[in-house]
Write a protein that holds these residues in place. Structure first.
Motif, PDB file in Angstrom:
ATOM      1  N   LYS A 167       0.842  -1.189   0.000  1.00  0.00           N
ATOM      2  CA  LYS A 167       0.000   0.000   0.000  1.00  0.00           C
ATOM      3  C   LYS A 167       0.881   1.243   0.000  1.00  0.00           C
ATOM      4  O   LYS A 167       1.943   1.261   0.614  1.00  0.00           O
ATOM      5  N   GLY A 213       0.692   6.577   3.667  1.00  0.00           N
ATOM      6  CA  GLY A 213      -0.418   7.474   3.980  1.00  0.00           C
ATOM      7  C   GLY A 213      -1.763   6.960   3.525  1.00  0.00           C
ATOM      8  O   GLY A 213      -2.728   7.710   3.476  1.00  0.00           O
ATOM      9  N   CYS A 214      -1.866   5.689   3.193  1.00  0.00           N
ATOM     10  CA  CYS A 214      -3.124   5.115   2.716  1.00  0.00           C
ATOM     11  C   CYS A 214      -4.084   4.954   3.889  1.00  0.00           C
ATOM     12  O   CYS A 214      -3.744   4.378   4.911  1.00  0.00           O
ATOM     13  N   ARG A 215      -5.300   5.472   3.735  1.00  0.00           N
ATOM     14  CA  ARG A 215      -6.328   5.314   4.754  1.00  0.00           C
ATOM     15  C   ARG A 215      -7.437   4.455   4.173  1.00  0.00           C
ATOM     16  O   ARG A 215      -8.031   4.823   3.154  1.00  0.00           O
ATOM     17  N   PRO A 216      -7.750   3.310   4.781  1.00  0.00           N
ATOM     18  CA  PRO A 216      -8.801   2.438   4.246  1.00  0.00           C
ATOM     19  C   PRO A 216     -10.153   3.152   4.218  1.00  0.00           C
ATOM     20  O   PRO A 216     -10.550   3.802   5.178  1.00  0.00           O
ATOM     21  N   ALA A 227     -11.085   5.744   2.485  1.00  0.00           N
ATOM     22  CA  ALA A 227     -11.048   7.174   2.180  1.00  0.00           C
ATOM     23  C   ALA A 227     -10.616   7.374   0.735  1.00  0.00           C
ATOM     24  O   ALA A 227     -10.008   6.502   0.127  1.00  0.00           O
ATOM     25  N   TRP A 228     -10.933   8.534   0.206  1.00  0.00           N
ATOM     26  CA  TRP A 228     -10.473   8.872  -1.132  1.00  0.00           C
ATOM     27  C   TRP A 228      -8.966   9.016  -1.088  1.00  0.00           C
ATOM     28  O   TRP A 228      -8.411   9.540  -0.126  1.00  0.00           O
ATOM     29  N   PRO A 229      -8.257   8.578  -2.123  1.00  0.00           N
ATOM     30  CA  PRO A 229      -6.803   8.751  -2.141  1.00  0.00           C
ATOM     31  C   PRO A 229      -6.424  10.233  -2.079  1.00  0.00           C
ATOM     32  O   PRO A 229      -7.184  11.101  -2.506  1.00  0.00           O
ATOM     33  N   ALA A 230      -5.263  10.507  -1.526  1.00  0.00           N
ATOM     34  CA  ALA A 230      -4.813  11.891  -1.401  1.00  0.00           C
ATOM     35  C   ALA A 230      -4.719  12.538  -2.781  1.00  0.00           C
ATOM     36  O   ALA A 230      -4.255  11.933  -3.741  1.00  0.00           O
TER      37      ALA A 230
END
Length: 93
Positions: free
Chosen positions: A42, A45-48, A50-53
């Motif tokens: 991954k 900074g990947c947040r499950p 959530a929209w990608p940065a």
């Protein structure tokens, strides 16, 4: 052993080794399928969930008005009736 032909099968059948050979082939095939591939790494900074940065949700679909809607509003404008947000329908609000 993956390169065998009909003569090899006939020889194993005569010797009584065909059953153990086929079971070994099945066992080899099963072990190759039981190990799942490793998941891709991954990004940092990947947040499950959530929209990608650097991205955002898609825009709402644009409202499509029919020709009859345009004609009705044009007629209201020409007669000075104002619009739906006009509280007194005087055309000046």
């Amino acid at each position: 052993m993956t390169d065998f032909d009909a003569s090899d099968i006939a020889a194993m059948r005569e010797q009584g080794d065909l059953r153990s050979f086929l079971r070994g082939q099945l066992r080899t095939g099963r072990t190759g399928k039981t190990t799942p591939p490793a998941p891709p790494p991954k990004p940092p900074g990947c947040r499950p969930g959530a929209w990608p940065a650097g991205t955002r949700p898609p825009d709402p679909r644009p409202i499509r008005h029919t020709a009859a809607d345009w004609q009705r509003e044009l007629d209201r404008y020409r007669t000075g009736q104002g619009h739906d947000n006009d509280p007194c329908h005087c055309g000046n609000c």
